[in-house]
Design an enzyme around this catalytic site. Structure first.
Site, PDB file in Angstrom:
ATOM      1  N   ASP A  37       9.967  25.417  60.642  1.00  8.21           N
ATOM      2  CA  ASP A  37       9.281  26.693  60.422  1.00  8.21           C
ATOM      3  C   ASP A  37       9.386  27.647  61.610  1.00  8.21           C
ATOM      4  OD1 ASP A  37       7.541  25.228  61.970  1.00  8.21           O
ATOM      5  OD2 ASP A  37       5.785  25.497  60.678  1.00  8.21           O
ATOM      6  N   ARG A  38       9.710  27.115  62.801  1.00 13.45           N
ATOM      7  CA  ARG A  38       9.886  28.013  63.954  1.00 13.45           C
ATOM      8  C   ARG A  38      11.349  28.407  64.094  1.00 13.45           C
ATOM      9  NH1 ARG A  38       6.162  26.044  69.019  1.00 13.45           N
ATOM     10  NH2 ARG A  38       4.208  26.100  67.858  1.00 13.45           N
ATOM     11  N   LYS A  76       5.499  29.979  57.850  1.00 11.71           N
ATOM     12  CA  LYS A  76       6.556  30.631  58.610  1.00 11.71           C
ATOM     13  C   LYS A  76       7.859  29.918  58.276  1.00 11.71           C
ATOM     14  CE  LYS A  76       5.131  28.100  62.742  1.00 11.71           C
ATOM     15  NZ  LYS A  76       3.736  28.006  63.154  1.00 11.71           N
ATOM     16  N   ASP A  84      12.650  24.271  64.698  1.00 12.54           N
ATOM     17  CA  ASP A  84      11.875  23.158  65.271  1.00 12.54           C
ATOM     18  C   ASP A  84      11.834  21.938  64.349  1.00 12.54           C
ATOM     19  OD1 ASP A  84      10.193  24.169  63.314  1.00 12.54           O
ATOM     20  OD2 ASP A  84       8.380  23.680  64.441  1.00 12.54           O
ATOM     21  N   SER A 144       5.296  19.138  63.648  1.00  8.79           N
ATOM     22  CA  SER A 144       6.026  20.344  64.014  1.00  8.79           C
ATOM     23  C   SER A 144       6.982  20.135  65.190  1.00  8.79           C
ATOM     24  CB  SER A 144       5.024  21.462  64.290  1.00  8.79           C
ATOM     25  OG  SER A 144       5.683  22.683  64.463  1.00  8.79           O
ATOM     26  N   HIS A 145       6.694  20.818  66.294  1.00  7.25           N
ATOM     27  CA  HIS A 145       7.592  20.817  67.442  1.00  7.25           C
ATOM     28  C   HIS A 145       7.262  19.691  68.424  1.00  7.25           C
ATOM     29  CE1 HIS A 145       3.996  23.145  67.820  1.00  7.25           C
ATOM     30  NE2 HIS A 145       3.992  22.862  69.118  1.00  7.25           N
ATOM     31  N   ASP A 192       9.915  20.734  62.015  1.00  6.15           N
ATOM     32  CA  ASP A 192       9.719  20.881  60.562  1.00  6.15           C
ATOM     33  C   ASP A 192      10.312  22.168  60.004  1.00  6.15           C
ATOM     34  OD1 ASP A 192       7.825  22.365  61.959  1.00  6.15           O
ATOM     35  OD2 ASP A 192       6.340  22.242  60.357  1.00  6.15           O
TER      36      ASP A 192
HETATM   37  C1  G1P Z   1       0.651  26.533  68.272  1.00  7.75           C
HETATM   38  C2  G1P Z   1       0.983  28.003  68.332  1.00  7.75           C
HETATM   39  C3  G1P Z   1       0.547  28.690  67.055  1.00  7.75           C
HETATM   40  C4  G1P Z   1       1.171  27.996  65.857  1.00  7.75           C
HETATM   41  C5  G1P Z   1       0.873  26.512  65.892  1.00  7.75           C
HETATM   42  C6  G1P Z   1       1.610  25.760  64.786  1.00  7.75           C
HETATM   43  O1  G1P Z   1      -0.740  26.371  68.150  1.00  7.75           O
HETATM   44  O2  G1P Z   1       0.395  28.604  69.454  1.00  7.75           O
HETATM   45  O3  G1P Z   1       0.921  30.043  67.103  1.00  7.75           O
HETATM   46  O4  G1P Z   1       0.674  28.542  64.657  1.00  7.75           O
HETATM   47  O5  G1P Z   1       1.277  25.969  67.146  1.00  7.75           O
HETATM   48  O6  G1P Z   1       3.001  25.889  64.896  1.00  7.75           O
HETATM   49  P1  G1P Z   1      -1.694  26.024  69.400  1.00  7.75           P
HETATM   50  O7  G1P Z   1      -1.145  24.779  70.028  1.00  7.75           O
HETATM   51  O8  G1P Z   1      -1.592  27.193  70.323  1.00  7.75           O
HETATM   52  O9  G1P Z   1      -3.058  25.869  68.791  1.00  7.75           O
HETATM   53 ZN    ZN Z   2       6.811  23.779  63.128  1.00  8.94          ZN
END
Ligand code: G1P
Ligand code: ZN
Length: 545
Positions: A283-284, A378, A279, A113-114, A281
């Site tokens: 989705d954000r 998302k 982000d 992801s991010h 991937d």
């Molecule tokens: C974080 C975000 C959560 C999101 C997840 C995946 O998770 O807080 O809302 O679904 O990334 O993108 P966390 O690191 O808080 O467990």
């Molecule tokens: Zn992501």
């Protein structure tokens, strides 16, 4: 087809977190590490023989190596066909769209992801079910159990597949189709929004937009949809080529990591009226107006309140859902509309049952995630198109739309403070001590507000009855103010403490007070009751969003 069985021993710590298994690339590069986890996924499935698997990722370092291994293991596991995004690319929402449209059995998405990418940074893998959504806890628990007892994995001997051009090939009896990663997804988005009207907005000389793809997966999607189908001028999409290390950046669209976009929108000389980013991937999302950042929780509420303007949702919303730490702004919209609002634990996987059962149409999280029942993830570009559709119809600046929303519903002033890289033991002590203290907090006062309740959030899924405990400690004060504590489930080093702060303000004359100033008493309360400074040694958070 020559299947070989390779003896292996379990690796500790292959427990999927908030969103799949995330570790450093170096961890994944250990011989057998990826293979064990993939085998554990395949061993936890049944009925995949002859079925279709969707496979792709955000293009980060190790993506292509992992794809070649997974393809050969999928053949050994009996899949009939794998659909792979060209060059190994599939954004998370696009993978969800492909699984659903092509009637696949499931999908494997390679992404952290991010989190940053590169040889010294992060990699990740997660499994999505046939509804296109992340596997539920029952499945991920089964995978974890399997990783602890695994003794062999199965793989086919075969040369690497060329991922760079569209077409079909085979690994043994399994078909491999290299697909256009954008096509199904773009078609789906086009069916939801008024593309003609958005194209009209983008053609207006006074409306200028910038989309920052952050060198991540959404580059090709944004080029194809915004500049291609919608005719936005070339150059609207910046940083549009996915790079294995995201250009050395941190592909998280927030005011800290997308600071350049934010300052471009703050600079009147730039002539920009709308900015957006997504982000690693895809989705954000981040939505920015001229000199104004829309907080993700507000974005969800505005999106819900404006559903009538969007073709796919104009007939009405069945309900909305938000993760527990997300602000209650959307609750107020739902209450006015007379539709249910569900509160789920953090992580998109909890929205799946509500979306499948038709209980919720829109969902969102404070962590820049918004989406709908069009897929089961998302969706960053979906949120951007939703906003563009609102702007095309309302013809007002972003800031004006949000301020008017606050005047109508009141403002849920909101912020998240992250303390990153805390020693895991210290973070756990903090949470344990706080948990024990909860009953003694009731009745305490903070800035004239009384603590009415304090608990550890427990969720019972209204559709399948499954129960998830310890999903975040909540301190609930009068008049909708809250302090929430959670440990992150996506990090790869130490622990991250997330502190979520919220205060409701109905009086519009107080909506301009700076957010952190307005939340300061709640921060003081949090520091005091959780003993953040003495336990962690941290005097301030690392990231405030
Ligand atoms: C974080 C975000 C959560 C999101 C997840 C995946 O998770 O807080 O809302 O679904 O990334 O993108 P966390 O690191 O808080 O467990
Ligand atoms: Zn992501």
């Amino acid at each position: 087809m020559n299947i070989i069985t390779v003896a292996t021993t379990p690796f500790a710590g292959q427990k999927p977190g908030t969103s799949g298994l995330r570790k450093k690339v170096k961890v994944f590069q250990q011989p057998g590490y990826l293979e064990n986890f993939v085998q554990a996924i395949f061993d936890s499935l049944s009925g995949q023989q002859g079925k279709t698997l969707v496979l792709g990722g955000d293009g980060r370092y190790f993506n292509d190596t992992a794809i070649q291994i997974i393809l050969r293991m999928a053949a050994a596991a009996g899949f009939g066909r794998v659909l792979v995004g060209c060059n190994g690319i599939l954004s998370t929402p696009a993978a969800s769209a492909v699984i659903r449209k092509q009637g696949a059995f499931g999908g494997i998405i390679l992404s952290a992801s991010h989190n940053p990418g590169g040889p010294d940074d992060d990699f990740g893998i997660k499994y999505n079910l046939e509804n296109g959504g992340p596997a539920n806890e029952t499945f991920t628990d089964a995978v974890y159990r399997r990783t602890q007892e695994i003794s062999a994995y199965r793989i086919v001997e075969a040369p690497d597949v060329d991922l760079t051009s569209l077409g079909e090939t085979r690994i043994g009896s399994m078909q491999v189709c290299i697909i256009n990663p954008v096509a199904d997804y773009a078609e789906l988005l086009e069916s939801l929004f008024d593309f003609d009207r958005i194209a009209g907005l983008l053609a207006r000389p006074e409306f200028r937009m910038r989309f920052d793809a952050m060198h991540a997966v959404n580059g090709p999607y944004a080029h194809a949809i915004l500049e291609g189908r919608l005719g936005a001028p070339k150059g609207t999409v910046i940083n549009g080529t996915p790079l294995p290390d995201f250009g050395g950046g941190h592909p998280d669209p927030n005011p800290v990591y997308a600071a350049e976009l934010v300052s471009a929108l703050a600079d009147a000389q730039s002539g920009l009226s709308f900015g957006a980013a997504s982000d690693g991937d895809g989705d954000r999302n981040m939505i920015v107006g001229r000199g104004f950042i829309v907080s993700p929780s507000d974005s969800l509420a505005v999106i819900a309140a404006n559903y009538k303007l969007i073709p796919a949702y104009a007939k009405g919303l069945s309900g909305v859902a938000r993760s527990m730490p997300t602000s209650c702004a959307v609750d107020r919209v739902a209450a006015e509309m007379g539709i249910p609002c569900y509160e789920t634990p953090t992580g998109w996987k909890y929205f799946g049952t509500l979306l499948d059962a038709g209980k919720a149409t829109l969902c969102g999280e404070e962590s820049a995630g918004t989406g709908s029942n069009h897929v089961r993830e998302k969706d960053g570009l979906w949120a951007v198109l939703y906003w563009l559709n609102i702007l095309a119809v309302r013809d007002e600046p972003v800031e004006q739309i949000v301020r008017e929303h606050w005047r109508r519903f009141g403002r849920n002033i909101y912020s998240r403070h992250d303390y990153e890289g805390i020693e895991t033991a210290k973070a756990e002590t903090l949470m344990d001590e706080l948990r024990k203290k909860l009953p003694t907090l009731i009745g305490m006062e903070c800035d004239g507000m009384r603590i009415e309740a304090a608990d550890d959030f427990c969720y019972i899924d209204p559709v399948d009855g499954s129960r998830s405990d310890k999903q975040g400690i909540r301190i609930l004060l009068e008049n909708g103010s809250r302090v929430v504590f959670r440990l992150s489930g996506t990090g790869t080093e130490g622990a991250t403490l997330r502190l979520y702060l919220e205060r409701y303000e109905a009086d519009a004359s107080r909506h301009t007070i700076p957010t952190q100033e307005s939340l300061a008493p709640l921060v003081a309360l949090a520091e005091k009751v959780a003993r953040i400074v003495p336990i962690t040694g941290r005097k301030a958070p690392d990231v405030i969003s």
